[in-house]
Scaffold this motif. Structure first.
Motif, PDB file in Angstrom:
ATOM      1  N   THR A  14       0.837  -1.207   0.000  1.00 17.50           N
ATOM      2  CA  THR A  14       0.000   0.000   0.000  1.00 17.50           C
ATOM      3  C   THR A  14       0.864   1.246   0.000  1.00 17.50           C
ATOM      4  O   THR A  14       0.573   2.217  -0.708  1.00 17.50           O
ATOM      5  CB  THR A  14      -0.946  -0.007   1.218  1.00 17.50           C
ATOM      6  OG1 THR A  14      -1.793  -1.152   1.160  1.00 17.50           O
ATOM      7  CG2 THR A  14      -1.809   1.246   1.252  1.00 17.50           C
ATOM      8  N   ASP A  37      -8.744   0.914  -4.369  1.00 17.26           N
ATOM      9  CA  ASP A  37      -8.329   0.133  -3.208  1.00 17.26           C
ATOM     10  C   ASP A  37      -9.160  -1.143  -3.164  1.00 17.26           C
ATOM     11  O   ASP A  37     -10.345  -1.119  -2.839  1.00 17.26           O
ATOM     12  CB  ASP A  37      -8.524   0.942  -1.929  1.00 17.26           C
ATOM     13  CG  ASP A  37      -7.810   0.314  -0.733  1.00 17.26           C
ATOM     14  OD1 ASP A  37      -7.447  -0.872  -0.830  1.00 17.26           O
ATOM     15  OD2 ASP A  37      -7.620   1.006   0.280  1.00 17.26           O
ATOM     16  N   ASP A  39      -8.015  -3.843  -1.371  1.00 17.70           N
ATOM     17  CA  ASP A  39      -7.478  -4.597  -0.243  1.00 17.70           C
ATOM     18  C   ASP A  39      -8.562  -4.744   0.816  1.00 17.70           C
ATOM     19  O   ASP A  39      -9.415  -3.862   0.987  1.00 17.70           O
ATOM     20  CB  ASP A  39      -6.271  -3.871   0.347  1.00 17.70           C
ATOM     21  CG  ASP A  39      -5.466  -4.738   1.303  1.00 17.70           C
ATOM     22  OD1 ASP A  39      -5.895  -5.876   1.593  1.00 17.70           O
ATOM     23  OD2 ASP A  39      -4.411  -4.277   1.762  1.00 17.70           O
ATOM     24  N   GLN A  42      -8.582  -1.279   4.129  1.00 16.12           N
ATOM     25  CA  GLN A  42      -8.711  -0.123   3.247  1.00 16.12           C
ATOM     26  C   GLN A  42      -7.845   1.038   3.753  1.00 16.12           C
ATOM     27  O   GLN A  42      -8.310   1.919   4.486  1.00 16.12           O
ATOM     28  CB  GLN A  42     -10.178   0.302   3.183  1.00 16.12           C
ATOM     29  CG  GLN A  42     -11.116  -0.799   2.709  1.00 16.12           C
ATOM     30  CD  GLN A  42     -11.238  -0.875   1.205  1.00 16.12           C
ATOM     31  OE1 GLN A  42     -12.021  -0.161   0.599  1.00 16.12           O
ATOM     32  NE2 GLN A  42     -10.443  -1.742   0.598  1.00 16.12           N
ATOM     33  N   THR A  60     -18.347   3.293  -0.928  1.00 11.64           N
ATOM     34  CA  THR A  60     -17.712   2.022  -1.250  1.00 11.64           C
ATOM     35  C   THR A  60     -18.359   1.397  -2.484  1.00 11.64           C
ATOM     36  O   THR A  60     -19.579   1.239  -2.553  1.00 11.64           O
ATOM     37  CB  THR A  60     -17.812   1.056  -0.058  1.00 11.64           C
ATOM     38  OG1 THR A  60     -19.173   0.887   0.306  1.00 11.64           O
ATOM     39  CG2 THR A  60     -17.039   1.590   1.135  1.00 11.64           C
ATOM     40  N   VAL A 121     -12.887   2.934  -3.647  1.00  8.67           N
ATOM     41  CA  VAL A 121     -12.579   1.871  -2.687  1.00  8.67           C
ATOM     42  C   VAL A 121     -13.619   0.756  -2.798  1.00  8.67           C
ATOM     43  O   VAL A 121     -14.806   1.013  -2.958  1.00  8.67           O
ATOM     44  CB  VAL A 121     -12.518   2.402  -1.241  1.00  8.67           C
ATOM     45  CG1 VAL A 121     -11.463   3.495  -1.116  1.00  8.67           C
ATOM     46  CG2 VAL A 121     -13.862   2.931  -0.774  1.00  8.67           C
ATOM     47  N   ALA A 124     -14.511  -2.027   3.097  1.00  4.06           N
ATOM     48  CA  ALA A 124     -13.914  -2.883   4.120  1.00  4.06           C
ATOM     49  C   ALA A 124     -14.829  -4.055   4.448  1.00  4.06           C
ATOM     50  O   ALA A 124     -16.030  -4.039   4.158  1.00  4.06           O
ATOM     51  CB  ALA A 124     -13.642  -2.064   5.383  1.00  4.06           C
ATOM     52  N   THR A 162      -5.551  -7.140  -2.410  1.00  2.57           N
ATOM     53  CA  THR A 162      -5.510  -7.775  -1.106  1.00  2.57           C
ATOM     54  C   THR A 162      -4.224  -8.577  -0.969  1.00  2.57           C
ATOM     55  O   THR A 162      -3.614  -8.986  -1.958  1.00  2.57           O
ATOM     56  CB  THR A 162      -6.750  -8.674  -0.909  1.00  2.57           C
ATOM     57  OG1 THR A 162      -6.847  -9.052   0.447  1.00  2.57           O
ATOM     58  CG2 THR A 162      -6.685  -9.903  -1.791  1.00  2.57           C
TER      59      THR A 162
END
Length: 320
Positions: A14, A37, A39, A42, A60, A121, A124, A162
């Motif tokens: 990141t 993003d 992952d 986040q 999101t 993003v 999460a 991720t």
């Protein structure tokens, strides 16, 4: 170009992704840049300089997949409705394609600017997801977007993936022109590299290793011995990075010259890659058919019918 950052958890992927994005944004003339993003943790927006409040305010993509599907399917006659569309559904004639630097409803609704860089993003993993959901349902939003994204010269979509080899649970790992694997000089980090390399070998994934947290010649020798010619460049221990980890985001021009040179080497590699749109579409179709056979066809509809065999995306398709 579409670019992924992968690596072992804690390897600094990141951080490297954010440095690369900020490096691109500082170039003159400035290219078009989009950060995504994907992952489960986040942190990309924060690494780019967003406050906690700003990061939390970014909508999101994973919570708005129906809206993404409705827009992207356009009037493609092979896709009966937004609910008929799955995360692997490839574009065809009538689909809406997006660029990196578009002004479109999806970007207006779900992408926000952080320090001059547009950020989207996946979302999460929330408490409500525990035991009943899979993170790949959120990452599917990024896969949908990349499947329908046509990027041109001096356009960069950079995705923080991720950790580990988890991205191989979908076809997302084939959506990139270059995958940067961030590798510490440790046995565990090299292990993730080898796992990623093994999985990607049959799919033509262009993989370049970027060493991180390299302290001395022994660290560098270790990486050279373990990853060989895949080692593109490396980033040493950095006061600039340590300051960022404390929440102090310094100007990219303050990055140590040798570390800035590493970022330039990364862009040079990316810019030297030729686009291969037929292969890009063929891989999208391949994974769509795999996913349809494994899961998607349980609805009773053969989702192979969504494939438009005569369609190949590219800049001409986008502007047409």
């Amino acid at each position: 170009m579409k670019i992924a950052f992968v690596g072992k958890g804690g390897s600094g992927k990141t951080t490297l992704a954010s440095l690369f994005l900020r490096h691109l944004a500082a170039e003159r003339p400035a290219p078009a840049v989009l950060a995504l993003d994907a992952d489960i943790n986040q942190h990309l927006a924060a690494a780019l300089g967003a406050t906690d409040e700003q990061a939390k305010a970014i909508p999101t993509l994973g919570e708005h997949i129906p809206q993404l599907k409705e827009y992207l399917r356009g009037d493609n006659p092979r896709i009966l409705s937004a609910t008929d569309m799955i995360k692997t559904t490839p574009p065809g004639r009538g689909s809406r394609l997006v660029g990196v630097d578009d002004d479109n409803p999806l970007y207006r609704d779900y992408v926000r600017e952080v320090e001059g860089i547009r950020v989207g993003v996946a979302g999460a993993f929330a408490d409500d997801d525990l035991g009943v959901s899979c993170y790949h349902s959120k990452v599917g939003a990024v896969e949908l977007l990349l499947n329908h994204m046509v990027d041109g010269p001096d356009e960069y979509a950079v995705v923080d993936m991720t950790a580990g080899a988890d991205s191989f649970a979908s076809g997302l790992f084939t959506r990139f022109d270059v995958t940067f694997l961030v590798c510490e000089p440790t046995v565990r980090s090299v292990g993730v590299y080898r796992q990623y390399l093994g999985y990607a070998a049959d799919f033509g994934v262009k993989l370049a290793v970027v060493g991180n947290k390299v302290s001395d010649a022994e660290d560098l020798d270790f990486l050279r011995e373990q990853v060989g010619a895949d080692l593109l460049t490396w980033v040493g221990r950095s006061a600039h990075v340590r300051a960022a980890e404390r929440g102090e985001i310094r100007p990219i021009d303050a990055l140590e010259p040798e570390n800035r040179a590493a970022l330039r080497a990364m862009r040079e590699l990316v810019d030297g890659v030729e686009k291969d749109w037929p292969t890009y579409q063929r891989q999208a179709v391949d994974f769509h058919l795999r996913y349809a056979r494994a899961w998607g066809n349980r609805s009773g509809r053969d989702l192979a019918d969504q494939v438009d065999p005569e369609f190949v995306p590219g800049p001409v398709t986008l502007f047409a």
